[in-house]
Design a protein around this motif. Structure first.
Motif: not given
Length: 483
Positions: A211-218, A425-442
């Motif tokens: 999952a983290y590898q997919a997030a890094l690719d994104l 939810l954090a990953t979806i919002r990051y993909r949409e540009g609503a939050v930065d990646y810090l929220q995904v990390v948390i």
């Protein structure tokens, strides 16, 4: 002149006196220690550990084997196969069996004192001598054969108490063997549960890495398109590398657990391996016997009680040292000289009691020996008391863990569900540009920690179940006399 009738009368009186004295026993009357006042049930009992007041091996109602195969309550075929190998190949158990065999031999050695001792001697010599009158040499042989019988009547109970002490020691050794077997089986069960817990962690980490590898690719794609910053890429790389490092550490810990299991089943770690599993076994429900039955089930409690009995018998041995020993003996034989000039033969025999000399002054040695045996008995009694207290504490400890950790497991499942939903939810919002990646990390960190805590709780619950079975004595049943 006929035989003196008084001599026969004296002999009969002596034998009668010996027979009467042979009933003496100087050891204190031994009584099995009374159990402490016990409640009807353990305080920490709960839904995960129902009380089973009947005196039967733990878990019989739940399908646990009534003999020694207590581990079948976990319903794990891999553990079943490993546990069956402990009794056949574990070196520590083999050493305990050897100690038990030694104790049985000592019982036979003590019993031998009841029987007479028979000694036989024989000699043959060839000699040559010169006659002064003629200067001629003569040759002759001296031949002798004889035997002796000696027997010590157990007048003061010394031999009986030696045998009683040895028998009690052997029974304690048998209980030690049961305790060693149970301890090794439980240790193997705990190591197996730890290894399966590591397997579960490794599986979670591998899914997390994917999952983290997919997030890094994104994040890298978004950075290439100008929708993400290089800071986001760095955070994604850090997350991925950190989890990869944790995976390597868990793989190392699994190797150590596998090596420990190999030694317990008597194999070389180099040649031993266990295939990984992706999930932990369900936690079993283990019925608990009543507190009054615990003292009859625990092998270490039985061993402590038998050592009290042995110490009590040794007091009788020490007391017997204050009285004289009477030994009945008989000896006889013949001697023959055969030569060129003469031949002669003689026969000898002797029969009668020999009264051992009683020490008038020994510097207090016998009093010191007696005091030492009384102190040894007091030590054994205190050890028995401590062993019983430890037994109840261990049961209460594992009951508390099982029941409270069951509540913790239910709440932790809620935490895992919430953390997984937040991560999605954090990953979806990051993909949409609503939050930065810090929220995904948390969110990612929270979910991984929640899943790790869930595995930790389940592992602890399984370990507590094994320790509860061990605390209750497993499938061990106290035996009667072994000899």
């Amino acid at each position: 002149m006929g035989p003196d009738p008084r001599r026969g009368t004296k002999g009969k009186l002596l034998l009668l006196a010996l027979a009467l004295l042979a009933g003496c026993d100087l050891a204190p009357a031994y009584r099995t220690p009374a159990a402490p006042t016990l409640p009807a049930s353990f305080r920490e009992s709960g839904p995960w550990t129902p009380t089973a007041p009947l005196d039967h091996p733990a878990g019989t109602d739940a399908g646990m084997d009534a003999g020694t195969d207590w581990w079948t309550v976990l319903a794990d075929d891999g553990l079943d196969r490993l546990e069956s190998r402990v009794a056949r190949a574990n070196p520590q158990l083999a050493a305990a069996i050897a100690r038990y065999d030694q104790s049985r031999a000592l019982v036979r050695r003590a019993r031998a004192e009841f029987f007479p001792q028979i000694d036989a001697t024989a000699s043959a010599e060839r000699e040559r001598a010169v006659l002064p009158q003629t200067g001629r040499y003569i040759e002759y042989r001296n031949e002798a054969a004889g035997g002796a019988v000696s027997w010590e009547p157990d007048i003061w109970g010394r031999i009986r108490n030696l045998v009683a002490a040895a028998r009690s020691d052997a029974q304690a050794s048998a209980a030690d063997l049961g305790a060693m077997r149970l301890s090794l089986e439980a240790e193997l069960g705990e190591d197996y549960v730890q290894l399966r817990g590591l397997d579960a962690r490794i599986a979670v980490l591998r899914r997390t890495i994917a999952a983290y590898q997919a997030a890094l690719d994104l994040t890298t794609t978004r950075f290439a398109g100008g929708a993400a910053s290089e800071l986001d890429v760095g955070r994604a790389q850090t997350q991925l590398a950190s989890v990869q490092s944790r995976l390597d550490q868990q793989v190392a810990d699994r190797a150590l657990a596998e090596h420990a299991i190999a030694v317990l089943v008597g194999e070389e770690p180099t040649l031993f391996s266990l295939p990984p599993a992706t999930a932990l076994d369900p936690v079993p429900v283990i019925p608990v016997t009543a507190p009054s039955a615990l003292l009859r089930r625990r092998p270490d409690v039985a061993a402590a009680e038998r050592r009290m009995a042995a110490a009590n018998a040794r007091i009788g041995v020490a007391r017997a040292a204050f009285f004289p020993n009477i030994t009945l003996g008989a000896s006889g034989g013949s001697a023959t000289t055969v030569g060129t000039l003469l031949s002669a033969g003689t026969g000898v025999w002797a029969l009668g009691p020999a009264l051992a000399t009683l020490a008038v002054f020994d510097g207090g040695r016998r009093f010191a020996d007696l005091a030492a045996t009384h102190a040894a008995y007091a030590e054994a009694a205190a050890t028995y008391r401590q062993t019983t207290l430890a037994a109840f504490r261990e049961v209460e400890d594992q009951l508390a863990l099982l029941n409270h950790l069951a509540d913790a497991a239910a709440r932790q499942q809620d935490a895992v569900s919430a953390a997984a939903r937040t991560n999605r939810l954090a990953t979806i919002r990051y993909r949409e540009g609503a939050v930065d990646y810090l929220q995904v990390v948390i969110a990612q960190t929270a979910e991984l920690q929640a899943r790790d805590d869930q595995i930790t709780i389940t592992t602890r619950r399984l370990t507590a179940a094994i320790d509860l079975v061990r605390a209750m004595g497993g499938g061990w049943r106290r035996q009667g006399a072994f000899f």
